[in-house]
Design a protein around this motif. Structure first.
Motif, mmCIF file in Angstrom:
data_model
loop_
_atom_site.group_PDB
_atom_site.id
_atom_site.type_symbol
_atom_site.label_atom_id
_atom_site.label_comp_id
_atom_site.label_asym_id
_atom_site.label_seq_id
_atom_site.Cartn_x
_atom_site.Cartn_y
_atom_site.Cartn_z
ATOM 1 N N GLU A 146 -2.543 -3.909 8.014
ATOM 2 C CA GLU A 146 -2.249 -4.434 6.191
ATOM 3 C C GLU A 146 -1.708 -5.881 6.111
ATOM 4 O O GLU A 146 -1.789 -6.445 5.925
ATOM 5 C CB GLU A 146 -1.638 -2.867 5.813
ATOM 6 N N VAL A 147 -0.695 -5.553 7.116
ATOM 7 C CA VAL A 147 0.615 -6.416 6.947
ATOM 8 C C VAL A 147 -0.311 -7.965 7.548
ATOM 9 O O VAL A 147 -0.447 -8.820 6.637
ATOM 10 C CB VAL A 147 1.418 -7.097 7.587
ATOM 11 N N VAL B 231 7.827 -4.523 10.189
ATOM 12 C CA VAL B 231 7.235 -2.938 10.056
ATOM 13 C C VAL B 231 7.930 -1.906 10.778
ATOM 14 O O VAL B 231 8.782 -2.173 11.914
ATOM 15 C CB VAL B 231 5.852 -3.415 10.464
ATOM 16 N N LEU C 134 -0.317 0.214 8.939
ATOM 17 C CA LEU C 134 0.678 -0.065 7.682
ATOM 18 C C LEU C 134 0.935 -2.228 8.650
ATOM 19 O O LEU C 134 0.573 -2.780 8.060
ATOM 20 C CB LEU C 134 2.178 -0.261 8.072
ATOM 21 N N THR D 264 9.627 -5.664 0.184
ATOM 22 C CA THR D 264 8.233 -4.894 0.756
ATOM 23 C C THR D 264 7.147 -6.104 0.245
ATOM 24 O O THR D 264 6.344 -6.276 -1.065
ATOM 25 C CB THR D 264 8.209 -4.239 -0.141
ATOM 26 N N VAL D 265 6.280 -6.194 1.374
ATOM 27 C CA VAL D 265 5.399 -6.637 1.645
ATOM 28 C C VAL D 265 4.047 -5.663 1.610
ATOM 29 O O VAL D 265 3.481 -5.756 0.741
ATOM 30 C CB VAL D 265 5.498 -7.204 2.869
ATOM 31 N N ALA D 266 3.492 -4.527 1.866
ATOM 32 C CA ALA D 266 3.311 -3.270 1.679
ATOM 33 C C ALA D 266 4.077 -1.859 2.600
ATOM 34 O O ALA D 266 5.112 -2.441 3.063
ATOM 35 C CB ALA D 266 2.891 -3.337 2.837
ATOM 36 N N GLU D 267 3.517 -0.496 2.330
ATOM 37 C CA GLU D 267 4.254 0.633 2.207
ATOM 38 C C GLU D 267 2.965 1.728 2.398
ATOM 39 O O GLU D 267 2.695 1.263 1.670
ATOM 40 C CB GLU D 267 5.178 0.529 1.408
ATOM 41 N N ASN D 268 3.273 2.404 3.385
ATOM 42 C CA ASN D 268 2.257 3.572 3.197
ATOM 43 C C ASN D 268 3.577 5.387 3.274
ATOM 44 O O ASN D 268 4.805 5.087 3.228
ATOM 45 C CB ASN D 268 1.614 3.584 4.179
ATOM 46 N N LYS E 212 -2.769 -8.661 4.856
ATOM 47 C CA LYS E 212 -2.333 -9.564 3.429
ATOM 48 C C LYS E 212 -1.317 -10.926 3.148
ATOM 49 O O LYS E 212 -1.379 -12.007 2.864
ATOM 50 C CB LYS E 212 -1.476 -8.643 3.146
ATOM 51 N N GLU E 213 -0.956 -11.548 4.831
ATOM 52 C CA GLU E 213 -0.598 -12.595 5.010
ATOM 53 C C GLU E 213 -1.360 -13.415 5.563
ATOM 54 O O GLU E 213 -0.987 -14.347 6.237
ATOM 55 C CB GLU E 213 0.629 -11.987 6.171
#
Ligand code: 5GP
Length: 127
Positions: A76-77, A46, A73, A23-27, A80-81
């Protein structure tokens, strides 16, 4: 029903926790995880948490909250990346395949966020 969702697909199984993911991110509405066979240094998928077959299914039938959650999301990815344009990064490519002509392998809507290197021409059709 026009969009026939198969809940045995691999991403449905990931969402149910039956198969692990990186997992990289989640909501509340979406999950982002690394592709198992990355084709670029950054290759994140995603997916919405709801049962949608494809981009057009999601765009037509998801709630406003689900669409907003999915899109936020994605942002956000990208951040973040280190591929989002905010902060002067070099960018990325977002791809979604749909159906046989789109060569969609997994029938649960997903956006590929790919980057970390120049992506080349948009399409390189074989036939
Ligand atoms: P599609 O061709 O449907 O657009 O892309 C499906 C993607 O899912 C492929 O890039 C493939 O490598 C990835 N994939 C398939 N099975 C799994 C899996 O079990 N885990 C993860 N993380 N990715 C997968």
């Amino acid at each position: 029903m026009a969009f026939d969702y198969d809940d045995t697909n691999i991403f449905a199984r990931i969402l149910r926790g039956e198969i692990p993911n990186d997992t990289v991110a989640e909501n509340d509405h979406a999950l982002a995880f690394r592709d198992i066979a990355p084709k670029t240094p950054v290759h994140v998928l995603v997916i919405p948490k709801g049962a949608y077959v494809s981009f057009d299914d999601f765009a037509a039938n998801a709630s406003d909250a689900e669409i907003a959650g999915f899109m936020r999301l994605c942002a956000e990815v990208c951040a973040k990346e280190g591929v989002g344009l905010d902060g002067g990064n070099a960018g990325f490519r977002g791809i979604t395949n749909a159906g046989p002509d789109g060569v969609q392998e997994v029938p649960h809507f997903h956006l590929h966020i790919m980057g970390g290197r120049p992506m080349g021409p948009m399409l390189n059709l074989r036939d």
